[in-house]
Scaffold this active site. Structure first.
Site, PDB file in Angstrom:
ATOM      1  N   CYS A 139       0.832  -1.205   0.000  1.00  0.00           N
ATOM      2  CA  CYS A 139       0.000   0.000   0.000  1.00  0.00           C
ATOM      3  C   CYS A 139       0.866   1.255   0.000  1.00  0.00           C
ATOM      4  CB  CYS A 139      -0.928  -0.007   1.227  1.00  0.00           C
ATOM      5  SG  CYS A 139      -1.944   1.472   1.341  1.00  0.00           S
ATOM      6  N   CYS A 142      -0.480   4.073   2.267  1.00  0.00           N
ATOM      7  CA  CYS A 142      -0.257   3.854   3.705  1.00  0.00           C
ATOM      8  C   CYS A 142       1.211   4.090   4.072  1.00  0.00           C
ATOM      9  CB  CYS A 142      -0.610   2.426   4.101  1.00  0.00           C
ATOM     10  SG  CYS A 142      -2.087   1.769   3.353  1.00  0.00           S
ATOM     11  N   ASP A 143       2.137   3.616   3.237  1.00  0.00           N
ATOM     12  CA  ASP A 143       3.542   3.534   3.649  1.00  0.00           C
ATOM     13  C   ASP A 143       4.501   4.443   2.890  1.00  0.00           C
ATOM     14  OD1 ASP A 143       2.806   1.568   5.453  1.00  0.00           O
ATOM     15  OD2 ASP A 143       3.080  -0.042   4.000  1.00  0.00           O
TER      16      ASP A 143
END
Ligand SMILES: Cc1cc2nc3c(=O)[nH]c(=O)nc-3n(C[C@H](O)[C@H](O)[C@H](O)COP(=O)(O)OP(=O)(O)OC[C@H]3O[C@@H](n4cnc5c(N)ncnc54)[C@H](O)[C@@H]3O)c2cc1C
Length: 313
Positions: A139, A142-143
């Protein structure tokens, strides 16, 4: 919804809160069926994992994936849908109402709309599992932030791989896309944007054979599939976007499905069990888009409404 202790009886139970589930909930709510949506682990579904969606109509400049999910949810709730942070584990279709066992207890459902979507496919190479969260990710939204001014690798050749690689150029000092073939499946616009981007590099005809384990990811082992030549590649991050498999294990032996696990539906979104519908990526091996998933969700809810009307006539 009638509530008897931990057992709740609903007319329409929707499994999943992605575009398919929330669109189904909107239509069922507007039919005054008071649907309940079980969110599963990912509120908003896969769409919420991407930073921008540029191909959902009505948003000329694109819309954030998480924002679109919130808008879907608010609209469904406005018309009376209930969204529960709960996950289904087991279904019993042997009698009606159907029984769905969840984290919080048990639901009895007159009709069920399955929109449990899909999950990222893993590469399946040594070190991948151990290094997840230490440099390996599925992701970018997300990261990505953790890779400011660092080198990252993206693996995959489809739209998702290109979209996420382009997103990662915001943070990373370089983004190297590794693909096992010569050609990409990604759309022409995305390919052009990526090829013109100064931070992007490409390694073709190459597979990753290992993510070398350690405190954090530093090295990938590669193999050229044409020449057989093996090499190593230094990187801080590995983002994997090589496709998805449907979340349908719970329905094995209970609903008809394809060899790949996609639920079989007819053109009315009906599964092999009456009153049980499936929509979105759980039942769609072809299109896999927000708009197509939402469309299938709407169709499933319309059909569930007809089913309940016919029963009570
Ligand atoms: C990185 C990325 C970028 C993308 N970009 C785009 C794009 O730009 N445009 C586009 O059109 N599409 C895009 N897609 C594809 C799009 O997100 C999907 O096609 C769409 O989200 C599928 O919707 P769905 O509702 O079928 O399933 P999903 O979005 O997969 O949602 C599944 C839902 O089911 C829930 N669930 C799973 N198991 C259970 C259970 N046992 N009980 C209860 N709930 C459960 C999950 O928590 C989730 O809420 C992208 C996908 C990814 C991964």
């Amino acid at each position: 919804m009638s509530n008897n202790g931990n057992e709740k009886h609903v007319k329409v139970l929707v499994l999943g809160s992605g575009p398919a589930g929330l669109a189904a909930a909107l239509y069922a709510a507007r039919a005054e069926l008071a649907p309940v949506v079980l969110t599963g682990m990912q509120l908003g579904g896969q769409a919420a994992l991407t930073h921008v969606i540029e191909n959902y109509p009505g948003f000329p400049k694109g819309v954030g994936g998480a924002e679109l999910g919130e808008l879907f949810q608010k609209q469904a709730e406005y018309f009376g849908a209930k969204v529960e942070f709960d996950t289904a584990h087991e279904v019993d279709f042997s009698q009606r109402p159907y029984i769905v066992k969840t984290d919080s207890g048990e639901y009895k459902a007159d009709t069920l709309i399955i929109s449990t979507g899909a999950n990222s496919i893993h590469l399946g190479v040594p070190g991948e599992v151990e290094m997840t969260g230490r440099g390996v990710s599925y992701c970018a939204t997300c990261d990505g932030w953790f890779f400011k001014n660092k080198k990252v690798v993206v693996v995959g050749g489809g739209d998702s791989a290109f979209e996420e690689a382009l997103f990662l150029t915001r943070y990373a000092s370089s983004v190297t896309l590794i693909h096992r073939r010569e050609e990409f499946r990604a759309g022409a616009i995305l390919q052009r944007r990526a090829k013109e981007h100064p931070k992007m590099n490409f390694i073709l005809n190459t597979v990753i054979t290992e993510a070398v384990t350690g405190d954090k990811l530093e090295t990938l082992k590669l193999k050229n599939v044409k020449t057989g030549e093996e090499s190593t590649f230094e990187t801080d991050g590995l983002f994997i976007f090589i496709g998805h498999s449907p979340n349908t294990d719970m329905f094995k032996g209970k609903l008809e499905m394809s060899d790949l696990g996609y639920l079989k539906v007819n053109d009315k979104m009906e599964t092999s069990v009456p009153g049980v519908y499936a929509a979105g990526e759980a039942a769609d091996p072809h299109f896999k888009q927000v708009i197509t998933s939402a469309g299938m969700g709407a169709a499933a809810a319309i059909q569930a409404t007809h089913f309940l009307e016919a029963e009570s006539a």
